[in-house]
Motif scaffolding. Sequence first.
Motif, PDB file in Angstrom:
ATOM      1  N   ASP A 248     -24.309 -11.996  15.970  1.00 32.47           N
ATOM      2  CA  ASP A 248     -25.030 -12.872  15.165  1.00 32.47           C
ATOM      3  C   ASP A 248     -24.905 -12.487  13.586  1.00 32.47           C
ATOM      4  OD1 ASP A 248     -27.076 -13.386  17.533  1.00 32.47           O
ATOM      5  OD2 ASP A 248     -26.985 -11.201  17.951  1.00 32.47           O
ATOM      6  N   ILE A 249     -24.182 -11.628  13.313  1.00 27.30           N
ATOM      7  CA  ILE A 249     -24.071 -11.222  11.924  1.00 27.30           C
ATOM      8  C   ILE A 249     -22.501 -10.812  11.733  1.00 27.30           C
ATOM      9  CG2 ILE A 249     -24.925  -9.975   9.931  1.00 27.30           C
ATOM     10  CD1 ILE A 249     -27.655  -9.571  11.533  1.00 27.30           C
ATOM     11  N   ILE A 250     -21.972 -10.999  10.604  1.00 25.28           N
ATOM     12  CA  ILE A 250     -20.696 -10.413  10.010  1.00 25.28           C
ATOM     13  C   ILE A 250     -21.106  -9.965   8.626  1.00 25.28           C
ATOM     14  CG2 ILE A 250     -18.297 -10.932   9.317  1.00 25.28           C
ATOM     15  CD1 ILE A 250     -18.732 -11.063  12.540  1.00 25.28           C
ATOM     16  N   SER A 251     -20.674  -8.644   8.654  1.00 22.56           N
ATOM     17  CA  SER A 251     -21.031  -7.869   7.339  1.00 22.56           C
ATOM     18  C   SER A 251     -19.473  -7.716   6.870  1.00 22.56           C
ATOM     19  CB  SER A 251     -21.642  -6.764   7.686  1.00 22.56           C
ATOM     20  OG  SER A 251     -21.411  -5.787   6.525  1.00 22.56           O
ATOM     21  N   PHE A 252     -19.225  -8.128   5.573  1.00 20.66           N
ATOM     22  CA  PHE A 252     -17.812  -8.112   5.326  1.00 20.66           C
ATOM     23  C   PHE A 252     -17.823  -7.568   3.703  1.00 20.66           C
ATOM     24  CE2 PHE A 252     -19.179 -12.090   3.679  1.00 20.66           C
ATOM     25  CZ  PHE A 252     -18.517 -12.546   2.822  1.00 20.66           C
ATOM     26  N   ASP A 253     -16.586  -7.115   3.221  1.00 17.81           N
ATOM     27  CA  ASP A 253     -16.588  -6.641   1.748  1.00 17.81           C
ATOM     28  C   ASP A 253     -16.167  -7.887   1.097  1.00 17.81           C
ATOM     29  OD1 ASP A 253     -15.680  -5.795  -0.729  1.00 17.81           O
ATOM     30  OD2 ASP A 253     -14.652  -4.260   0.231  1.00 17.81           O
ATOM     31  N   ALA A 254     -17.255  -8.585   0.421  1.00 20.88           N
ATOM     32  CA  ALA A 254     -16.969  -9.731  -0.261  1.00 20.88           C
ATOM     33  C   ALA A 254     -16.566  -9.449  -1.818  1.00 20.88           C
ATOM     34  CB  ALA A 254     -18.366 -10.302  -0.707  1.00 20.88           C
ATOM     35  N   TYR A 255     -16.900  -8.329  -2.284  1.00 21.49           N
ATOM     36  CA  TYR A 255     -16.234  -7.902  -3.723  1.00 21.49           C
ATOM     37  C   TYR A 255     -14.852  -8.107  -3.665  1.00 21.49           C
ATOM     38  CZ  TYR A 255     -16.146  -5.966  -8.247  1.00 21.49           C
ATOM     39  OH  TYR A 255     -15.646  -5.667  -9.695  1.00 21.49           O
ATOM     40  N   PHE A 256     -14.088  -7.147  -2.696  1.00 24.32           N
ATOM     41  CA  PHE A 256     -12.942  -7.078  -3.021  1.00 24.32           C
ATOM     42  C   PHE A 256     -11.851  -7.944  -2.007  1.00 24.32           C
ATOM     43  CE2 PHE A 256     -13.757  -2.838  -4.235  1.00 24.32           C
ATOM     44  CZ  PHE A 256     -13.082  -2.809  -5.681  1.00 24.32           C
ATOM     45  N   TYR A 257     -12.660  -8.475  -0.944  1.00 26.08           N
ATOM     46  CA  TYR A 257     -11.742  -9.200   0.074  1.00 26.08           C
ATOM     47  C   TYR A 257     -12.244 -10.687   0.584  1.00 26.08           C
ATOM     48  CZ  TYR A 257     -10.218  -4.519   1.130  1.00 26.08           C
ATOM     49  OH  TYR A 257      -9.431  -3.273   1.143  1.00 26.08           O
TER      50      TYR A 257
END
Length: 361
Positions: A248-257
């Motif tokens: 339902d949810i994807i949590s990702f490193d938006a700062y570096f990737y």
Amino acid sequence: MKMNSHFNPGCLPILIGSLPVTDHEEAVRLILAHTPEIPLWPQLPKLPKEGMVRQFLTGFPGLQENDNRCWIDTSNDSFEEEMVAFYEDYMRVEAEPESLENSRFSLGKDTAQGFFTFLDAISHHSFLALKGQVTGPVTTGSGITDQDGRSIFYDDNLRDMLVKLLALKGRWQVEQFRKHSSEIPPIIFIDEPAIVSFGSSGFMGISKEMVSDSVDEVIAGIQDGGGLAGIHICANGDWGPPLLSNADIISFDAYFYFENFILFREQLTGFLNRGGLLAWGIVPTGNSQVLEEITGDQLFDKWRQQLRVLADFGLGKKQLVKQTLIAPSCGTGSLSPKLAEKVLRLTKEVSKMARKEYVND
């Protein structure tokens, strides 16, 4: 993906589990002060049994421990009997769901005191939803070995038991949280940084199907209990499997990737178009120097630029905002307490700015 069609978080803040303190009450106070709408129970990896790999292994056949090291001993004469008992317990829960509560699949105070401290605290607070977490099968299975030093994920029987153990530990959390009224179903993140690394040399012999099937079974356990399942990945690699999963949810490193993440444009737009949510890890945790210097305004500007990029994929900025949670890129367990608190504060600040500009205008 089953449950999230009626949950539009609108840039609310959400955290990843770990904190660099050793007092569970202190950890819960920090969490409730910064993310009261969707608080989570804390993991304190400075305590040996709350390490990422060890914390959810209680109940696994052949588990051995010595000097803060743990492994699975399949050579013991009793191991086969332990396996049989494990599957008997699993089948009992499947046939009698009410037996899950006091089964081997529950969390215990020796490895997850934060869960119980958290439950005591939230009885005095109002909230929108509750969040828990379980370490994913790929990360756990590659991080724990048998007596010969071989990662248990490579063994079909051990991997199957691990997946079932983690799926029911996720479901157990959902059922405990459901005893506390909330507007939104409980949210359980599967912390799975290793899922995007299976093609590397360290994961030779692990197929995409092995990875996807394992994670999907844990997702199903959470969703079957009535919860929302998220996959948290702070690493970089092949984002195809998580975006094509039933999460339902994807949590990702938006700062570096972020730039790497959006290379998977087709899978990403498909995930969002079917109602998936993004926990946008815009607050960096992997580089202390960056974190020391960064401000909330800078992070908000960075997130706003990223939002425009995704909106240009034809998704629509208004809808994207509805499907967004503001998050740190990862947990803060390896940071200093001062920097960890800054991560929580920045997450709250960026969320507040995003909601002011895009949600409450």
